[in-house]
Motif scaffolding. Sequence first.
Motif, PDB file in Angstrom:
ATOM      1  N   GLY A   1      -4.900  -3.388   3.111  1.00 56.58           N
ATOM      2  CA  GLY A   1      -3.378  -3.517   2.093  1.00 56.58           C
ATOM      3  C   GLY A   1      -2.889  -3.705   3.308  1.00 56.58           C
ATOM      4  O   GLY A   1      -3.020  -3.543   4.352  1.00 56.58           O
ATOM      5  N   ALA A   2      -1.321  -3.826   2.838  1.00 60.51           N
ATOM      6  CA  ALA A   2      -0.326  -3.580   4.068  1.00 60.51           C
ATOM      7  C   ALA A   2       1.255  -3.067   3.361  1.00 60.51           C
ATOM      8  O   ALA A   2       1.355  -3.263   2.042  1.00 60.51           O
ATOM      9  N   THR A   3       1.861  -3.053   4.527  1.00 59.63           N
ATOM     10  CA  THR A   3       3.314  -2.483   4.008  1.00 59.63           C
ATOM     11  C   THR A   3       4.564  -2.640   4.895  1.00 59.63           C
ATOM     12  O   THR A   3       4.069  -2.535   6.188  1.00 59.63           O
ATOM     13  N   GLY A   4       5.582  -3.337   5.045  1.00 62.15           N
ATOM     14  CA  GLY A   4       6.253  -3.243   5.066  1.00 62.15           C
ATOM     15  C   GLY A   4       7.299  -1.931   5.564  1.00 62.15           C
ATOM     16  O   GLY A   4       6.785  -0.985   4.211  1.00 62.15           O
ATOM     17  N   LEU A   5       7.902  -2.082   7.076  1.00 67.24           N
ATOM     18  CA  LEU A   5       8.044  -0.215   6.804  1.00 67.24           C
ATOM     19  C   LEU A   5       9.702  -0.337   7.486  1.00 67.24           C
ATOM     20  O   LEU A   5       9.786  -1.587   8.592  1.00 67.24           O
ATOM     21  N   THR A   6      10.650   0.586   7.396  1.00 72.12           N
ATOM     22  CA  THR A   6      11.490   0.462   8.665  1.00 72.12           C
ATOM     23  C   THR A   6      11.511   1.720   9.720  1.00 72.12           C
ATOM     24  O   THR A   6      10.094   2.503   9.446  1.00 72.12           O
TER      25      THR A   6
ATOM     26  N   GLU B   1       9.234   8.766  10.222  1.00 69.17           N
ATOM     27  CA  GLU B   1       8.351  10.138  10.107  1.00 69.17           C
ATOM     28  C   GLU B   1       7.742   9.783   8.972  1.00 69.17           C
ATOM     29  O   GLU B   1       7.851  10.436   7.423  1.00 69.17           O
ATOM     30  N   GLN B   2       7.628   8.310   8.264  1.00 64.69           N
ATOM     31  CA  GLN B   2       6.255   8.609   7.039  1.00 64.69           C
ATOM     32  C   GLN B   2       4.627   8.614   7.368  1.00 64.69           C
ATOM     33  O   GLN B   2       5.038   7.858   8.711  1.00 64.69           O
ATOM     34  N   GLN B   3       4.330   8.659   6.278  1.00 62.37           N
ATOM     35  CA  GLN B   3       2.944   9.146   6.763  1.00 62.37           C
ATOM     36  C   GLN B   3       2.102   7.703   6.910  1.00 62.37           C
ATOM     37  O   GLN B   3       1.291   7.076   7.396  1.00 62.37           O
ATOM     38  N   LEU B   4       2.514   6.740   6.306  1.00 61.50           N
ATOM     39  CA  LEU B   4       1.638   5.037   5.966  1.00 61.50           C
ATOM     40  C   LEU B   4       2.226   4.371   7.449  1.00 61.50           C
ATOM     41  O   LEU B   4       0.555   5.045   7.436  1.00 61.50           O
ATOM     42  N   PRO B   5       2.351   4.806   8.079  1.00 52.92           N
ATOM     43  CA  PRO B   5       2.471   4.046   9.594  1.00 52.92           C
ATOM     44  C   PRO B   5       1.698   5.121   9.807  1.00 52.92           C
ATOM     45  O   PRO B   5       0.947   4.727  11.221  1.00 52.92           O
ATOM     46  N   ALA B   6       1.763   5.830  10.170  1.00 49.69           N
ATOM     47  CA  ALA B   6       0.194   7.410  10.883  1.00 49.69           C
ATOM     48  C   ALA B   6      -0.965   6.535  10.499  1.00 49.69           C
ATOM     49  O   ALA B   6      -2.221   7.074  11.111  1.00 49.69           O
TER      50      ALA B   6
ATOM     51  N   SER C   1       0.600  -1.492  -0.437  1.00 53.90           N
ATOM     52  CA  SER C   1       0.068   0.130  -0.374  1.00 53.90           C
ATOM     53  C   SER C   1       0.820   1.454   0.008  1.00 53.90           C
ATOM     54  O   SER C   1       1.415   1.570   0.931  1.00 53.90           O
ATOM     55  N   ARG C   2       0.456   1.934  -0.887  1.00 57.82           N
ATOM     56  CA  ARG C   2       1.074   3.326  -0.578  1.00 57.82           C
ATOM     57  C   ARG C   2       0.383   4.452  -0.364  1.00 57.82           C
ATOM     58  O   ARG C   2       0.846   5.453   0.133  1.00 57.82           O
ATOM     59  N   LYS C   3      -1.022   4.898  -0.407  1.00 59.14           N
ATOM     60  CA  LYS C   3      -1.593   5.429   1.096  1.00 59.14           C
ATOM     61  C   LYS C   3      -2.059   4.470   2.066  1.00 59.14           C
ATOM     62  O   LYS C   3      -3.467   4.190   0.830  1.00 59.14           O
ATOM     63  N   PHE C   4      -2.540   4.928   3.107  1.00 58.00           N
ATOM     64  CA  PHE C   4      -3.053   4.235   4.048  1.00 58.00           C
ATOM     65  C   PHE C   4      -4.608   5.280   4.068  1.00 58.00           C
ATOM     66  O   PHE C   4      -4.414   6.406   4.086  1.00 58.00           O
TER      67      PHE C   4
ATOM     68  N   ASN D   1      -4.770   7.963  21.917  1.00 59.67           N
ATOM     69  CA  ASN D   1      -5.000   8.277  19.885  1.00 59.67           C
ATOM     70  C   ASN D   1      -2.970   8.153  19.587  1.00 59.67           C
ATOM     71  O   ASN D   1      -2.396   9.098  19.910  1.00 59.67           O
ATOM     72  N   PHE D   2      -2.156   7.464  19.009  1.00 55.84           N
ATOM     73  CA  PHE D   2      -1.112   7.183  19.264  1.00 55.84           C
ATOM     74  C   PHE D   2      -0.503   7.697  17.250  1.00 55.84           C
ATOM     75  O   PHE D   2       0.605   7.260  17.034  1.00 55.84           O
ATOM     76  N   ARG D   3      -1.150   8.007  16.586  1.00 54.02           N
ATOM     77  CA  ARG D   3      -1.129   8.188  15.084  1.00 54.02           C
ATOM     78  C   ARG D   3       0.414   8.993  14.821  1.00 54.02           C
ATOM     79  O   ARG D   3       1.095   8.605  13.680  1.00 54.02           O
ATOM     80  N   THR D   4       0.662  10.170  15.807  1.00 57.53           N
ATOM     81  CA  THR D   4       1.686  10.807  15.164  1.00 57.53           C
ATOM     82  C   THR D   4       2.838  10.529  15.120  1.00 57.53           C
ATOM     83  O   THR D   4       3.975  10.319  14.895  1.00 57.53           O
ATOM     84  N   GLN D   5       2.855   9.343  16.685  1.00 55.57           N
ATOM     85  CA  GLN D   5       3.794   8.632  17.683  1.00 55.57           C
ATOM     86  C   GLN D   5       4.593   7.967  16.782  1.00 55.57           C
ATOM     87  O   GLN D   5       5.563   7.093  16.393  1.00 55.57           O
ATOM     88  N   ALA D   6       3.254   6.880  15.694  1.00 56.14           N
ATOM     89  CA  ALA D   6       3.592   5.664  15.108  1.00 56.14           C
ATOM     90  C   ALA D   6       4.215   6.219  13.810  1.00 56.14           C
ATOM     91  O   ALA D   6       4.820   5.813  12.985  1.00 56.14           O
ATOM     92  N   GLY D   7       3.867   7.612  13.050  1.00 55.59           N
ATOM     93  CA  GLY D   7       4.244   7.839  11.635  1.00 55.59           C
ATOM     94  C   GLY D   7       5.599   8.339  11.873  1.00 55.59           C
ATOM     95  O   GLY D   7       6.764   8.403  11.438  1.00 55.59           O
ATOM     96  N   TYR D   8       5.878   8.561  13.667  1.00 54.78           N
ATOM     97  CA  TYR D   8       6.880   9.433  14.020  1.00 54.78           C
ATOM     98  C   TYR D   8       8.417   7.962  13.624  1.00 54.78           C
ATOM     99  O   TYR D   8       9.272   7.656  13.536  1.00 54.78           O
TER     100      TYR D   8
END
Length: 525
Positions: free
Chosen positions: A487-492, A434-439, A353-356, A423-430
């Motif tokens: 959808g899914a994506t691996g992330l670093t 610092e990508q949008q996908l995990p947020a 997935s490139r955008k959730f 709500n940890f969206r901001t922390q997850a993105g960090y």
Amino acid sequence: MATQREKNRYAISTLSDNLNTDAAWVYHEATKHSYASIRTNPHFLDWANQPVPFKIYPSLEPLSLTNEIHQTGVAALSAIGESIPAETEAQPDLKTVAQLLYLSAGVTRRREYPGGEIYFRAAACTGALYEVELYLVCGDLNGLEAGVYHFSPGDFSLRRLRSGDYRGALVEATATEPAIAHAPLIIVSTCTYWRNAWKYQARTYRHFGWDNGTMLANLLAVATSFGLSAKVVAGFVDAEVNRLLDVDPNFEVAFSLTALGYISALPPHSPSASSLGLETVPPSRHEVDYPLMREMHAASSLESSGEVETWRGRTPLSNLTHPAGATNPLLPLADRDMPRDTIEQVILRRGSSRKFSQSPINLAHLSTILNRATRGVPADFLEPPGTQLNHLYLIVHAVEGIDPGAYVFHRDLGLLECLKQGNFRTQAGYLGLEQQLPADAAVDIFFMADLRTIFERFGNRGYRTVQLEAGILGGKIYVAAYAQCLGATGLTFYDDDVTRFFSPNAEGKSAIFLVAVGKSAKRPI
Ligand SMILES: Cc1cc2nc3c(=O)[nH]c(=O)nc-3n(C[C@H](O)[C@H](O)[C@H](O)COP(=O)(O)O)c2cc1C
């Protein structure tokens, strides 16, 4: 004065054996991402020197394979959750071999971009750089003569490197590992440093496990769909396997073996594997060497079959403490209710997935993913069967029936323990660099492992296995998500910040892998 890097290299060069685990610790520490390391790294992508994503033997004739898909009818969620019992007599024919290869490492999609064309493969891979090569070592199969072959995804063909039955060489290299000894076909995965290090530098050694793992998740599932037993083997004498494939370990190294099928007869004694001296096309104009990775590999190599024999099995257990916080029981779909899309359909529609969309998934989705992906991987380093090296920690953003927050998955109890709500969206993105996908995902699944315990038992080679297991489980999560039209994506990730986020529960554990799951913002799957 010596730089830290030189000190690290000196420290490694004075160590020789797998059980002196300073090497793995040095590598792990040196390749952590942090807020500061990302900002101070002067590395840039040299597009003019980008490596080609294929190994090419220009002097060998291709043996073309057919990529006509045979519909096995086996549901993807069954294929990833089950394996065929070890001594089930079965051997693949050439068409089955072709499907195993196509759905693990084949080119399934092509996309043009201004600088060229990307050939996307069946399994996810960091940066779409595809540093993992597959080789076949087989006895006579229906449609394929005994030999050692290289698989070329570019023209979907095999090239024969050696003629004759060389399985005996792998039986010796693995100290007669039973699945290898009785396998009509063994697939050897190798990893090429530069193809991935062009972008990721020394962190690439971690990617070897991740990217080999996502591929093996597919391979194991496809084997199951054909009724073939399969086992991943990470314990082998490295130099013997590299010699059989005739790869130069300064550039390319054997990383895992997968035994496929079972026949009662043992293979004959192998002919000696002389040097082949085959020409291969250089991947790019020049290569940059990252010695830290080669040193990590050498320090995690096994040197004799005696060492292999004592190395495998007896997986260290690092159990979670009994849940202290509030718990959420998982409710996975029963077999009769689960989506029936086949393993072939699901692998072919997978793509990161490139955008959730931030929209919620439901409890059954998440429960089914966790349940199906963690039912056990047949591997020589996971003994007794069902043992797991990685623990799964989650940041839930939008899962109906579960409050947003941080959780740890108790696999044995089938529940999530809440570590903190919010709500940890901001922390997850960090945390996800610092990508949008995990947020924007519905849930982020982090893999954490107690490296100290793993290294105590498996030495430096434990580092290979923990990354490989994570890749396999991550690959299964991809399939389980796409099977349910998610959808899914691996992330670093930022290593130590992840541990801090999940502490005190995760204290002492290292971040190993991250996969985000959610609903795609772009296209309904
Ligand atoms: C272990 C792993 C880590 C990844 N990390 C990132 C990442 O940090 N950011 C990102 O946008 N994509 C990431 N990806 C997705 C890859 O870029 C993607 O798999 C690759 O481009 C191939 O595309 P496909 O998965 O759609 O076939 C990762 C994939 C894997 C397997």
